[in-house]
Design an enzyme around this catalytic site. Structure first.
Site, short mmCIF file in Angstrom:
data_model
loop_
_atom_site.label_atom_id
_atom_site.label_comp_id
_atom_site.label_asym_id
_atom_site.label_seq_id
_atom_site.Cartn_x
_atom_site.Cartn_y
_atom_site.Cartn_z
N ARG A 143 1.16 -7.91 1.06
CA ARG A 143 1.53 -6.55 0.19
C ARG A 143 1.02 -6.99 -0.99
O ARG A 143 1.73 -7.63 -1.83
CB ARG A 143 2.78 -6.31 0.45
CG ARG A 143 3.23 -5.03 -0.68
CD ARG A 143 4.33 -4.15 -0.42
NE ARG A 143 4.74 -3.54 0.76
CZ ARG A 143 5.48 -2.62 1.14
NH1 ARG A 143 6.40 -2.17 0.28
NH2 ARG A 143 5.32 -1.95 2.08
N ARG B 24 8.44 0.51 13.28
CA ARG B 24 7.67 -0.68 12.67
C ARG B 24 7.87 -1.90 13.53
O ARG B 24 6.88 -2.51 13.51
CB ARG B 24 8.12 -1.01 11.13
CG ARG B 24 8.14 0.27 10.18
CD ARG B 24 6.46 0.48 9.86
NE ARG B 24 5.96 -0.57 9.33
CZ ARG B 24 5.85 -0.87 7.86
NH1 ARG B 24 6.57 -0.03 7.11
NH2 ARG B 24 5.17 -1.90 7.57
N HIS C 206 -2.33 1.91 4.12
CA HIS C 206 -0.83 1.34 4.43
C HIS C 206 -1.06 1.31 6.17
O HIS C 206 -0.28 2.05 6.71
CB HIS C 206 0.42 1.95 4.16
CG HIS C 206 1.70 1.38 4.04
ND1 HIS C 206 1.82 0.01 4.91
CD2 HIS C 206 3.10 1.89 3.95
CE1 HIS C 206 2.93 -0.45 4.78
NE2 HIS C 206 3.79 0.66 4.22
N CYS D 25 7.38 7.72 5.47
CA CYS D 25 7.35 6.05 5.68
C CYS D 25 8.41 5.38 5.17
O CYS D 25 9.23 4.50 5.60
CB CYS D 25 5.93 5.52 4.94
SG CYS D 25 5.84 6.07 3.18
N GLN E 77 1.78 1.01 8.82
CA GLN E 77 2.79 2.13 8.54
C GLN E 77 2.23 3.34 9.54
O GLN E 77 3.05 4.03 10.32
CB GLN E 77 2.87 2.84 7.23
CG GLN E 77 3.94 3.97 6.99
CD GLN E 77 5.50 3.56 7.46
OE1 GLN E 77 5.99 2.68 6.92
NE2 GLN E 77 6.08 4.39 8.55
N1 NVA Z 1 3.04 5.33 -1.20
C1 NVA Z 1 4.15 4.37 -1.30
C2 NVA Z 1 4.48 3.86 -0.04
C3 NVA Z 1 5.75 2.97 0.12
C4 NVA Z 1 5.96 2.33 1.42
C5 NVA Z 1 4.03 3.16 -2.51
O1 NVA Z 1 2.89 2.67 -2.23
O2 NVA Z 1 4.78 2.97 -3.11
N1 CP Z 2 7.45 2.16 4.69
C1 CP Z 2 7.54 0.84 3.93
O1 CP Z 2 6.62 0.22 4.00
O2 CP Z 2 8.70 0.43 3.62
P1 CP Z 2 8.96 -0.99 2.50
O3 CP Z 2 8.26 -0.49 1.16
O4 CP Z 2 10.38 -0.83 2.45
O5 CP Z 2 8.26 -1.92 3.26
#
Ligand code: NVA
Ligand code: CP
Length: 307
Positions: A104, A292, A131, A264, A134
């Site tokens: 990530r 997930r 993502h 998400c 997700q």
């Molecule tokens: N769009 C959000 C998704 C978090 C799971 C982010 O990138 O922070």
């Molecule tokens: N939805 C998701 O990816 O959550 P986190 O940021 O908690 O991993």
């Protein structure tokens, strides 16, 4: 051949069908108390985080464990990557220890650079652009509600920010062929190239000027925070610009009577979604979060060949 999962387009429709089928089996087994499927027995899978995470970290860590493997979880700041060790070195070193690597981070290019040198699957655990784990899960969650109905016949609405989640939904609509109607405030539309490509592959992918138009008849209504992890500096402006893009009961009432609400998570209740919608029977957000684990187990089994 090593297969990575960096964007939703990295797998075909047939491969997704196989993964969804396996995820359903794994979910059923786990609900019946059969947690262990030792596909990764004796092996380690790395997870590197350059942003916060609750679901991605814990669901992957659990998934790897329940597949009999050992998760190695690292923050980028604790690795030599943060002191400038190049991806070409990091990828070749980690490939000698691990069976796969979830990462990530910020830019998609960081994953591409690792994947170019790795001999193990690189899995996108979220970037500024995508993502895919997700959206894989979200579609599995939608499929669970469809019974005999076909995914291709469904319409999904995306309301809000045209960021990583929206980009990935676009790619998913292109690969899997369902309708996708998006409503994003002006200036916050999805990546133009990703949109154009998805629209040319699937003309049922469309941008609308308002959430009310986009949501009409949708079987799933989907949103995400107005301020993503990489956008904290723009928070005040964004909260102003996203006025009118909240998913509330009025919006849900325009969707299909069978519509589900997906998010998400984490959610900012009162911003992109009301508490009433998030806590309504139509909201599957916690099932989605659980999924997930099941979907990623199926993905890991698919990408990492059993020894
Ligand atoms: N769009 C959000 C998704 C978090 C799971 C982010 O990138 O922070
Ligand atoms: N939805 C998701 O990816 O959550 P986190 O940021 O908690 O991993």
């Amino acid at each position: 051949m090593t297969r990575s999962y960096i964007t939703f387009r990295d797998l075909s429709r047939e491969e997704y069908q196989e993964i969804f089928h396996r995820a359903a089996q794994l979910k059923k087994d786990r609900r019946a108390g059969r947690y262990l499927h030792p596909h990764l027995a004796g092996r380690s899978v790395g997870m590197i985080f350059n942003k916060n995470s609750t679901r991605t970290r814990v669901s992957f860590e659990g998934a790897i464990n329940e597949l009999g493997g050992h998760p190695v979880v690292l923050a980028v700041k604790d690795t030599q990557m943060s002191r400038g060790e190049p991806p070409s070195h990091t990828a070749r070193v980690l490939s000698r220890y691990l069976a796969g690597l979830v990462i990530r981070t910020y830019e998609e290019k960081e994953l591409a650079d690792l994947a170019a040198w790795a001999s193990i699957p690189i899995i996108n655990g979220l970037t500024n652009q995508q993502h895919p784990c997700q959206v894989l899960t979200d579609i599995f969650t939608l499929l669970e509600t469809l019974g005999q109905a076909r995914l291709e016949d469904q319409l999904v609405a995306w309301i809000g920010d045209g960021h990583n989640m929206a980009n990935t939904w676009l790619e998913a609509a292109a690969v899997l062929g369902f309708g996708l109607h998006l409503a994003c405030p002006s200036g916050y539309e999805p990546d133009r190239a990703i949109f154009q490509r998805a629209h040319s592959d699937n003309p049922r992918v469309k941008l609308f000027g308002s959430p009310k138009e986009a949501v009409k008849g949708a079987r799933a209504v989907n949103t995400d925070v107005f301020v993503s992890m990489d956008q904290q500096a723009e928070a005040a402006q964004r909260l102003k610009d996203f006025q009118g893009y909240q998913v509330n009961s009025e919006i849900m009432a325009l969707a299909s009577p069978q519509a589900i609400f997906l998010h998400c998570l984490p959610a900012h209740v009162g911003e992109e979604v009301t508490e009433e919608v998030l806590e309504s029977p139509a909201s599957l957000v916690f099932e989605e979060a659980e999924n997930r684990l099941h979907a990623q187990k199926a993905l890991l089994e698919f990408l990492i060949p059993r020894l």
